[in-house]
Design a protein around this motif. Structure first.
Motif, PDB file in Angstrom:
ATOM      1  N   ARG A 130       0.810  -1.214   0.000  1.00 51.65           N
ATOM      2  CA  ARG A 130       0.000   0.000   0.000  1.00 51.65           C
ATOM      3  C   ARG A 130       0.849   1.273   0.000  1.00 51.65           C
ATOM      4  NH1 ARG A 130      -5.421  -0.562   1.200  1.00 51.65           N
ATOM      5  NH2 ARG A 130      -5.513   1.516   2.128  1.00 51.65           N
ATOM      6  N   ASP A 131       2.033   1.214   0.616  1.00 60.72           N
ATOM      7  CA  ASP A 131       2.867   2.423   0.640  1.00 60.72           C
ATOM      8  C   ASP A 131       3.617   2.649  -0.673  1.00 60.72           C
ATOM      9  OD1 ASP A 131       4.746   0.412   0.803  1.00 60.72           O
ATOM     10  OD2 ASP A 131       5.751   1.180   2.594  1.00 60.72           O
ATOM     11  N   ARG A 132       3.378   1.779  -1.670  1.00 60.98           N
ATOM     12  CA  ARG A 132       3.952   1.957  -3.006  1.00 60.98           C
ATOM     13  C   ARG A 132       2.878   2.301  -4.032  1.00 60.98           C
ATOM     14  NH1 ARG A 132       9.195   2.473  -2.023  1.00 60.98           N
ATOM     15  NH2 ARG A 132       9.578   2.158  -4.246  1.00 60.98           N
ATOM     16  N   ILE A 133       1.668   2.578  -3.565  1.00 63.02           N
ATOM     17  CA  ILE A 133       0.547   2.851  -4.459  1.00 63.02           C
ATOM     18  C   ILE A 133       0.157   4.326  -4.369  1.00 63.02           C
ATOM     19  CG2 ILE A 133      -1.868   2.306  -5.002  1.00 63.02           C
ATOM     20  CD1 ILE A 133      -1.400  -0.454  -3.752  1.00 63.02           C
ATOM     21  N   LEU A 134      -0.095   4.923  -5.536  1.00 61.41           N
ATOM     22  CA  LEU A 134      -0.618   6.282  -5.624  1.00 61.41           C
ATOM     23  C   LEU A 134      -1.930   6.209  -6.407  1.00 61.41           C
ATOM     24  CD1 LEU A 134       2.722   6.432  -6.573  1.00 61.41           C
ATOM     25  CD2 LEU A 134       2.280   8.698  -5.628  1.00 61.41           C
ATOM     26  N   GLU A 135      -2.860   7.095  -6.104  1.00 60.99           N
ATOM     27  CA  GLU A 135      -4.139   7.111  -6.798  1.00 60.99           C
ATOM     28  C   GLU A 135      -4.494   8.531  -7.197  1.00 60.99           C
ATOM     29  OE1 GLU A 135      -7.302   5.738  -4.294  1.00 60.99           O
ATOM     30  OE2 GLU A 135      -6.690   6.978  -2.593  1.00 60.99           O
ATOM     31  N   GLY A 136      -5.247   8.653  -8.292  1.00 59.52           N
ATOM     32  CA  GLY A 136      -5.600   9.983  -8.741  1.00 59.52           C
ATOM     33  C   GLY A 136      -6.631   9.971  -9.841  1.00 59.52           C
ATOM     34  N   VAL A 137      -6.836  11.143 -10.415  1.00 61.66           N
ATOM     35  CA  VAL A 137      -7.786  11.325 -11.510  1.00 61.66           C
ATOM     36  C   VAL A 137      -7.134  12.211 -12.561  1.00 61.66           C
ATOM     37  CG1 VAL A 137      -9.842  11.063 -10.055  1.00 61.66           C
ATOM     38  CG2 VAL A 137      -8.846  13.340 -10.413  1.00 61.66           C
ATOM     39  N   THR A 138      -7.628  12.103 -13.776  1.00 65.55           N
ATOM     40  CA  THR A 138      -7.143  12.978 -14.838  1.00 65.55           C
ATOM     41  C   THR A 138      -8.303  13.479 -15.682  1.00 65.55           C
ATOM     42  OG1 THR A 138      -5.676  13.171 -16.765  1.00 65.55           O
ATOM     43  CG2 THR A 138      -6.712  11.022 -16.390  1.00 65.55           C
ATOM     44  N   THR A 139      -8.139  14.700 -16.165  1.00 68.09           N
ATOM     45  CA  THR A 139      -9.109  15.293 -17.089  1.00 68.09           C
ATOM     46  C   THR A 139      -8.457  15.582 -18.439  1.00 68.09           C
ATOM     47  OG1 THR A 139      -8.590  17.501 -16.217  1.00 68.09           O
ATOM     48  CG2 THR A 139     -10.466  16.327 -15.224  1.00 68.09           C
ATOM     49  N   VAL A 140      -7.305  14.981 -18.679  1.00 66.55           N
ATOM     50  CA  VAL A 140      -6.616  15.166 -19.962  1.00 66.55           C
ATOM     51  C   VAL A 140      -7.493  14.572 -21.075  1.00 66.55           C
ATOM     52  CG1 VAL A 140      -4.616  14.474 -21.343  1.00 66.55           C
ATOM     53  CG2 VAL A 140      -4.319  15.164 -18.952  1.00 66.55           C
ATOM     54  N   PRO A 141      -7.767  15.327 -22.141  1.00 69.24           N
ATOM     55  CA  PRO A 141      -8.592  14.805 -23.232  1.00 69.24           C
ATOM     56  C   PRO A 141      -7.803  13.793 -24.069  1.00 69.24           C
ATOM     57  CG  PRO A 141      -7.816  17.004 -23.767  1.00 69.24           C
ATOM     58  CD  PRO A 141      -7.379  16.739 -22.355  1.00 69.24           C
ATOM     59  N   ALA A 142      -8.472  12.718 -24.467  1.00 64.76           N
ATOM     60  CA  ALA A 142      -7.802  11.691 -25.263  1.00 64.76           C
ATOM     61  C   ALA A 142      -8.832  10.917 -26.068  1.00 64.76           C
ATOM     62  CB  ALA A 142      -7.021  10.736 -24.355  1.00 64.76           C
ATOM     63  N   ASP A 143      -8.522  10.715 -27.349  1.00 67.26           N
ATOM     64  CA  ASP A 143      -9.393   9.941 -28.233  1.00 67.26           C
ATOM     65  C   ASP A 143      -8.543   9.012 -29.080  1.00 67.26           C
ATOM     66  OD1 ASP A 143     -12.183  11.087 -27.856  1.00 67.26           O
ATOM     67  OD2 ASP A 143     -11.058  12.914 -28.306  1.00 67.26           O
ATOM     68  N   LEU A 144      -8.989   7.772 -29.195  1.00 63.47           N
ATOM     69  CA  LEU A 144      -8.316   6.805 -30.055  1.00 63.47           C
ATOM     70  C   LEU A 144      -8.908   6.921 -31.455  1.00 63.47           C
ATOM     71  CD1 LEU A 144      -6.279   4.463 -30.214  1.00 63.47           C
ATOM     72  CD2 LEU A 144      -8.174   2.914 -29.705  1.00 63.47           C
ATOM     73  N   VAL A 145      -8.090   7.347 -32.399  1.00 60.18           N
ATOM     74  CA  VAL A 145      -8.547   7.566 -33.771  1.00 60.18           C
ATOM     75  C   VAL A 145      -8.537   6.263 -34.552  1.00 60.18           C
ATOM     76  CG1 VAL A 145      -8.110   8.831 -35.912  1.00 60.18           C
ATOM     77  CG2 VAL A 145      -7.702   9.934 -33.696  1.00 60.18           C
ATOM     78  N   SER A 146      -7.456   5.521 -34.430  1.00 61.36           N
ATOM     79  CA  SER A 146      -7.269   4.229 -35.084  1.00 61.36           C
ATOM     80  C   SER A 146      -6.082   3.568 -34.418  1.00 61.36           C
ATOM     81  CB  SER A 146      -7.033   4.419 -36.593  1.00 61.36           C
ATOM     82  OG  SER A 146      -5.866   5.178 -36.831  1.00 61.36           O
ATOM     83  N   PRO A 147      -5.801   2.294 -34.693  1.00 59.46           N
ATOM     84  CA  PRO A 147      -4.640   1.664 -34.051  1.00 59.46           C
ATOM     85  C   PRO A 147      -3.360   2.476 -34.237  1.00 59.46           C
ATOM     86  CG  PRO A 147      -5.963   0.002 -35.120  1.00 59.46           C
ATOM     87  CD  PRO A 147      -6.552   1.329 -35.513  1.00 59.46           C
ATOM     88  N   GLY A 148      -2.748   2.837 -33.120  1.00 59.75           N
ATOM     89  CA  GLY A 148      -1.508   3.588 -33.163  1.00 59.75           C
ATOM     90  C   GLY A 148      -1.660   5.078 -33.368  1.00 59.75           C
ATOM     91  N   GLY A 187      -7.249  20.357 -26.447  1.00 55.10           N
ATOM     92  CA  GLY A 187      -7.776  21.026 -25.276  1.00 55.10           C
ATOM     93  C   GLY A 187      -6.881  20.774 -24.072  1.00 55.10           C
ATOM     94  N   SER A 188      -7.276  21.336 -22.938  1.00 53.51           N
ATOM     95  CA  SER A 188      -6.461  21.262 -21.730  1.00 53.51           C
ATOM     96  C   SER A 188      -7.026  20.246 -20.752  1.00 53.51           C
ATOM     97  CB  SER A 188      -6.366  22.629 -21.064  1.00 53.51           C
ATOM     98  OG  SER A 188      -7.659  23.073 -20.686  1.00 53.51           O
ATOM     99  N   GLY A 189      -6.209  19.872 -19.816  1.00 57.82           N
ATOM    100  CA  GLY A 189      -6.615  18.938 -18.769  1.00 57.82           C
ATOM    101  C   GLY A 189      -5.481  18.781 -17.790  1.00 57.82           C
ATOM    102  N   GLY A 190      -5.720  18.098 -16.710  1.00 59.48           N
ATOM    103  CA  GLY A 190      -4.690  17.949 -15.698  1.00 59.48           C
ATOM    104  C   GLY A 190      -4.799  16.654 -14.936  1.00 59.48           C
ATOM    105  N   VAL A 191      -3.989  16.547 -13.900  1.00 63.18           N
ATOM    106  CA  VAL A 191      -3.928  15.359 -13.051  1.00 63.18           C
ATOM    107  C   VAL A 191      -3.906  15.791 -11.594  1.00 63.18           C
ATOM    108  CG1 VAL A 191      -2.495  13.399 -12.323  1.00 63.18           C
ATOM    109  CG2 VAL A 191      -2.710  13.950 -14.754  1.00 63.18           C
ATOM    110  N   GLN A 192      -4.673  15.108 -10.770  1.00 66.13           N
ATOM    111  CA  GLN A 192      -4.585  15.228  -9.322  1.00 66.13           C
ATOM    112  C   GLN A 192      -4.268  13.839  -8.792  1.00 66.13           C
ATOM    113  OE1 GLN A 192      -8.661  17.408  -9.456  1.00 66.13           O
ATOM    114  NE2 GLN A 192      -7.924  17.700  -7.367  1.00 66.13           N
ATOM    115  N   PHE A 193      -3.341  13.743  -7.859  1.00 64.59           N
ATOM    116  CA  PHE A 193      -2.998  12.429  -7.316  1.00 64.59           C
ATOM    117  C   PHE A 193      -2.305  12.585  -5.967  1.00 64.59           C
ATOM    118  CE2 PHE A 193       0.954  13.784  -9.067  1.00 64.59           C
ATOM    119  CZ  PHE A 193       1.959  13.079  -8.420  1.00 64.59           C
ATOM    120  N   TYR A 194      -2.217  11.464  -5.268  1.00 68.59           N
ATOM    121  CA  TYR A 194      -1.476  11.430  -4.008  1.00 68.59           C
ATOM    122  C   TYR A 194      -1.270   9.975  -3.615  1.00 68.59           C
ATOM    123  CZ  TYR A 194       0.451  13.938  -0.015  1.00 68.59           C
ATOM    124  OH  TYR A 194       1.316  14.503   0.885  1.00 68.59           O
TER     125      TYR A 194
END
Length: 303
Positions: A117-135, A141-148
């Protein structure tokens, strides 16, 4: 820093590309043979606000990963968390950290079956991402990460990850109140994601209708009451604002649950609406609206 990205879908690829550009060694892990082949053969192609760029990153399934990880960032769908982290046990050392930025409740606890448990971090992200096709992925747009850290105690890795994300152009915040951020995103997804999926619509048409707005508002309030009962009160007004923004500024966005239903895949509803219901039961409160959405979605998945 050597990092594995576990789950090389849209979000995993965006983070992998940006972290590699920031100087980290990155290896993408996925089960999709077409995605792996496309990345290895032609590179990972990322389209962003500043144009298009190709990144040369190794990609493979978990069995072919050999080097012990400094960090594993988990982006798999929540229903694959346990199997995914178990598949990486052979590259998890005593000094490996694991960061989950997945949707849903309970991912860190699933990871704890394989990682201290002391090696685990958890968080959320609002970074935009879309898979267009393989690869090929897009992030506009903008986005970020919160974690701890999962334990709530500070660690040098927190600042190291924050600095790398900032260098990669991703706004990162080390947030000791990360559970509130996770609950906030869960309630938002439980409201907008599941509702849009069941109605086979994007957020815009939902927000165009008085009944749609009222339904979303009631779901948010019910979710907030469960969060409070579980010991993690949140700012419901913030979730209402997120829902309004989704209905107005992201009118045509296709939520992930809707994408999954249309593709015949299982959704993350068990770890989103279902998780809210389980928390409600555990703390002696009721969540009838979220339970109805959860059960309807489970039926819809089986049709």
């Amino acid at each position: 820093m050597f990092v594995y990205i576990l789950g090389a879908g849209a979000m995993g690829c965006v983070f992998g590309a940006k972290l590699s550009a920031a100087g980290w060694r990155v290896h993408l892990i996925d089960v999709n043979a077409k995605q792996i082949a496309a990345i290895n053969e032609a590179g990972l192609k990322l389209s962003g606000d500043n144009g298009k760029k190709t990144y040369r990153l190794p990609a493979s399934n978990a069995a072919d990963a050999k080097e012990t990880a400094d960090l594993i960032i988990v982006f798999t769908k929540s229903l694959h968390t346990s199997d995914g982290i178990a598949s990486m046990k052979h590259v998890i050392g005593d000094k490996t950290y694991v960061l989950t930025l997945q949707n849903g409740l309970g991912n860190a606890e699933k990871i704890a079956a394989c990682v201290a448990r002391d090696r685990i971090l958890e968080g959320v992200t609002t970074v935009p991402a879309d898979l267009v096709s393989p690869g090929v992925v897009a992030s506009h747009g903008s986005g970020g990460v919160q974690f701890y850290t999962l334990t709530g105690e500070t660690a040098p890795i927190v600042e190291e990850i924050s600095a790398a994300l900032a260098k990669a152009g991703i706004d990162a915040k080390a947030d000791p109140a990360i559970r509130e951020a996770i609950w906030t995103k869960v309630i938002f997804n439980a409201t907008m994601n599941a509702t849009c999926a069941l109605l086979d619509t994007t957020p815009g048409p939902l927000g165009d209708r008085e009944d749609g707005i009222a339904l979303a508002a009631a779901l948010i309030e019910e979710g907030a009451s469960v969060a409070s009962a579980s010991g993690c009160p949140i700012d419901a007004a913030g979730v209402h604002a997120m829902a309004k923004m989704s209905m107005t500024q992201h009118r045509n966005h296709i939520p992930s649950m809707l994408q999954d239903l249309r593709a015949g895949r299982r959704t993350e509803v068990d770890d989103i609406n279902g998780a809210i219901v389980r928390q409600a039961r555990a703390h002696g409160v009721h969540a009838p609206m979220h339970e109805t959405l959860w059960r309807l979605m489970r039926v819809r998945e089986d049709l």
